[in-house]
Design an enzyme around this catalytic site. Structure first.
Site, PDB file in Angstrom:
ATOM      1  CG  ASP A   9      72.564  84.628 -30.317  1.00  0.00           C
ATOM      2  OD1 ASP A   9      72.635  83.623 -29.578  1.00  0.00           O
ATOM      3  OD2 ASP A   9      73.566  85.299 -30.663  1.00  0.00           O
ATOM      4  CE1 TYR A  11      75.979  85.315 -22.806  1.00  0.00           C
ATOM      5  CE2 TYR A  11      75.498  83.135 -23.679  1.00  0.00           C
ATOM      6  CZ  TYR A  11      75.543  84.020 -22.621  1.00  0.00           C
ATOM      7  OH  TYR A  11      75.144  83.604 -21.383  1.00  0.00           O
ATOM      8  NE  ARG A  40      81.228  84.307 -29.578  1.00  0.00           N
ATOM      9  CZ  ARG A  40      80.002  83.933 -29.260  1.00  0.00           C
ATOM     10  NH1 ARG A  40      79.759  83.289 -28.127  1.00  0.00           N
ATOM     11  NH2 ARG A  40      78.992  84.183 -30.069  1.00  0.00           N
ATOM     12  CB  SER A 117      70.817  82.275 -25.049  1.00  0.00           C
ATOM     13  OG  SER A 117      72.180  82.263 -24.675  1.00  0.00           O
TER      14      SER A 117
END
Lengths: 225, 225
Positions: A9, A11, A40, A117
């Site tokens: 992954d 982020y 976020r 991602s």
């Protein structure tokens, strides 16, 4: 069973999305933490809601819309220049301090490494190139090809198709507990980098392995032989 | 176009899920707000993630798992008796003060009213009966019949199937911005009870109408004629 490849992954796992906080703090002194945190949260929430509703928009758009919501919710004004500056942070995110050493340690094993991602191909190429990490990966796989975000099965299926192996031959490494749960539900092996010391998400599946930092990954792979 | 029926979301719209806070505060003095807030956030997150991953579990289970995560994340111990007490709160939630007056005002219009909720049939029957509100509704429609939570299209489709009308002939009333967005994306008319004065969710759709309390709904219906 040895792994055929390792998926990372991006982020929150290799890149510290918290690094956006500094830019947010420059733009809105005293509100940087609140803005970057809500940004976020909304980014993830919108990725799930758009996928559920069958209204995919790419992660760049979702990220921008999440920023717009967060700014409005916190009653901050956002001019185009500041918006552009904040969005640009996603193309030059700071990797965690343990990212490069782990990639170098693990690179010697000869296993292909890839990224899986939510980010668009452009976002991923930009951020990994800017960080000087692009050469570690045989592929930056973006869910954009499936037009559904994690944790939809088709997002994880992209990696299976890319490598042409069984799901259980792939290891997904993520700091996001929900990503680990989604990947495990899909049938991938998983390693959870539990940076916050959080409980395992109660979603009916368990990670294959758990560490506290990315430095724990090479050790865990060694122990598995 | 006049509406054929009005659908109400339950949790957060007719029932104040914040009423769980008092019970949480009794169980964990000083931590009630933190626990009830995280519990609610996780309950929604798990409903979305399980639907995305194709791993449906009913809302009673999801609510319990969200509680277990929240308790662990906050480092609180939870014995079976306390867990049972907290879960039982979902069967006796407090309606908002504006819920009953609105239902009475709107009942005189002769439009059928129904609930469309993530809750299980048992949870909905229990809570509406306990609150003395059950008689206002011709149906308590639970997404459990579709085994997907909102904002999946099949969840909203249940209401369309129940009434046998076009989606645009139904009005969904919800305080949850994400629910309003999902319903609008599906094709229902929507009325957002924006209790918090929040910005509209940036999901590419707008509510048909917006109010600040449920008392604004009868007024809005009158204005539409």
């Amino acid at each position: 069973m040895p792994f055929a490849a390792i998926l990372f992954d991006a982020y929150g796992t290799l890149f510290d999305v918290g690094s956006v906080r500094a830019a947010a703090e420059r733009a809105f002194p005293g509100r940087g933490a609140a803005l970057s945190g809500l940004w976020r949260d909304k980014q993830l929430q919108y990725s799930w809601l758009r996928t559920l509703a069958g209204r995919y928009a790419d992660f760049w758009q979702v990220t921008g819309e999440a920023l717009d919501f967060a700014v409005a919710a916190l009653d901050l004004g956002l001019d185009e220049a500041t918006r552009g500056m904040l969005m640009a942070e996603y193309e030059r995110l700071t990797p965690f301090a343990d990212t490069a050493p782990m990639l170098e340690a693990i690179g010697s094993r000869g296993l292909p490494l890839a990224v899986l991602s939510n980010g668009t191909p452009h976002m991923l190429e930009a951020a990994f190139t800017y960080a000087g990490l692009r050469q570690h990966f045989v592929a930056l796989i973006s869910v954009d090809a499936a037009r559904q975000f994690k944790v939809a099965a088709v997002a994880y299926q992209l990696a299976v198709d890319h490598f042409g192996v069984d799901p259980a031959a792939l290891l997904l490494v993520s700091s996001n507990g929900w990503d680990v749960a989604g990947a495990a539900a899909f049938g991938l092996q998983t390693f959870w980098v539990n940076r916050q010391g959080a409980p395992v998400e109660r979603l009916g599946v368990e990670p294959t392995g758990i560490g506290r930092t990315l430095a724990d990954l090479p050790r865990w792979l060694d122990e598995r032989g």
